[in-house]
Enzyme design. Structure first.
Site, short mmCIF file in Angstrom:
data_model
loop_
_atom_site.label_atom_id
_atom_site.label_comp_id
_atom_site.label_asym_id
_atom_site.label_seq_id
_atom_site.Cartn_x
_atom_site.Cartn_y
_atom_site.Cartn_z
N CYS A 125 -2.47 5.38 6.10
CA CYS A 125 -1.32 5.47 5.20
C CYS A 125 -1.65 4.81 3.85
O CYS A 125 -2.42 5.37 3.08
CB CYS A 125 -0.09 4.87 5.87
SG CYS A 125 1.46 5.28 5.05
N HIS A 142 -0.16 7.83 11.13
CA HIS A 142 -0.29 6.52 11.78
C HIS A 142 -0.78 6.68 13.22
O HIS A 142 0.02 6.79 14.16
CB HIS A 142 1.06 5.81 11.80
CG HIS A 142 1.50 5.32 10.46
ND1 HIS A 142 1.19 4.07 9.98
CD2 HIS A 142 2.22 5.94 9.49
CE1 HIS A 142 1.71 3.91 8.78
NE2 HIS A 142 2.34 5.04 8.45
N GLU A 155 -1.82 4.48 15.09
CA GLU A 155 -1.44 3.28 15.85
C GLU A 155 0.01 3.33 16.32
O GLU A 155 0.42 2.53 17.17
CB GLU A 155 -1.65 2.02 14.99
CG GLU A 155 -0.54 1.70 13.99
CD GLU A 155 -0.54 2.56 12.73
OE1 GLU A 155 0.25 2.26 11.82
OE2 GLU A 155 -1.32 3.53 12.67
#
Length: 254
Positions: free
Chosen positions: A94, A184, A186
């Site tokens: 990001c 993202h 994660e």
């Protein structure tokens, strides 16, 4: 952490809630020793990457040159530049991807185009087929998005790897060992559950629906991004030596 820790990787966290999450767990499982610096809270960043074999820069709600709001971004840009110059493997997520694009000569625009939030389909470009990280992925993958800003022009020598319907630049590589992803890897459905429902509603999203979609896509998402994390860890362990990708793309967003 000892300077000679195997696979020592610097992780730059730019917001309190923007930690490495499952991505960090996967990298540790592959033997990387993560040094997480809470840059947003005055955490001390190293002046150089001499003691590190990898760099992971996480997300945050800033433009890459917002030094007035986030004064630590200037030294982070310096570390990104060092990673490029020294071929230290880097993964930017990001804001981290936007920093990579900016430092390498690309353009990032604030609140550009339509926003993206929640589990979103990302389409790999043909150039991703031979990429060291993206080569093992399906042509269409689901990834959690949470963005309003966008990379609008890639550096001239970048390898453009993936796009989505609302955001042309979802993934790219600069050189042989620096990657940026706008999404993202994660993030999980539980991450989405913690987002501001009112802010999402103003952008046209319903948080409950985003959570349900993310839950439905989570098993596939985890499988794909776990594989990417393992491949990145292999590049770090190999000292930045990765199988060469194809040449520069014929066109990039401009």
């Amino acid at each position: 952490m000892a300077a000679d820790a195997p696979g020592r990787t610097l992780v730059v966290q730019n917001t309190p809630g923007g930690g490495p999450g499952r991505l960090g767990d996967w990298l540790r499982e592959q033997g990387l020793a993560l040094e997480v610096v809470h840059a947003y809270d005055g955490g001390r960043l190293p002046e150089t990457l001499h003691a590190h074999r990898g760099l992971l820069v996480l997300g945050g709600g800033y433009m890459p040159d917002a030094d007035d709001r986030a004064p630590w971004l200037a030294p982070v840009r310096g570390l990104v530049r060092q990673a490029l110059e020294s071929s230290v493997p880097m993964l930017g997520v990001c804001l981290g991807a936007q920093l990579l694009a900016y430092v390498a000569g690309g353009t990032v625009r604030a609140a550009h185009g339509l926003p993206e939030s929640g589990s979103t389909e990302v389409t790999l470009r043909p150039e991703a087929l031979d990429d060291p990280l993206f080569g093992g992925l399906p042509s269409r993958v689901k990834a959690v998005e949470h963005r309003v800003d966008a990379i609008t022009r890639l550096p001239g020598d970048a390898h453009w790897l993936a796009r989505s319907e609302r955001c042309p630049v979802q993934a790219f590589r600069v050189g042989e060992s620096a990657w940026g992803v706008q999404f993202h890897p994660e993030a999980t459905a539980e991450t989405v559950r913690g987002w501001d429902a009112d802010a999402l509603r103003e952008q046209g999203f319903d948080r409950d629906e985003l959570v349900r979609t993310a839950e439905a896509d989570e098993a596939e998402s985890a499988r794909n991004w776990h594989g990417l994390a393992c491949r990145f860890a292999s590049v770090v362990a190999a000292g930045g030596r990765a199988e060469r990708g194809p040449g520069a793309p014929e066109s990039v967003p401009g």
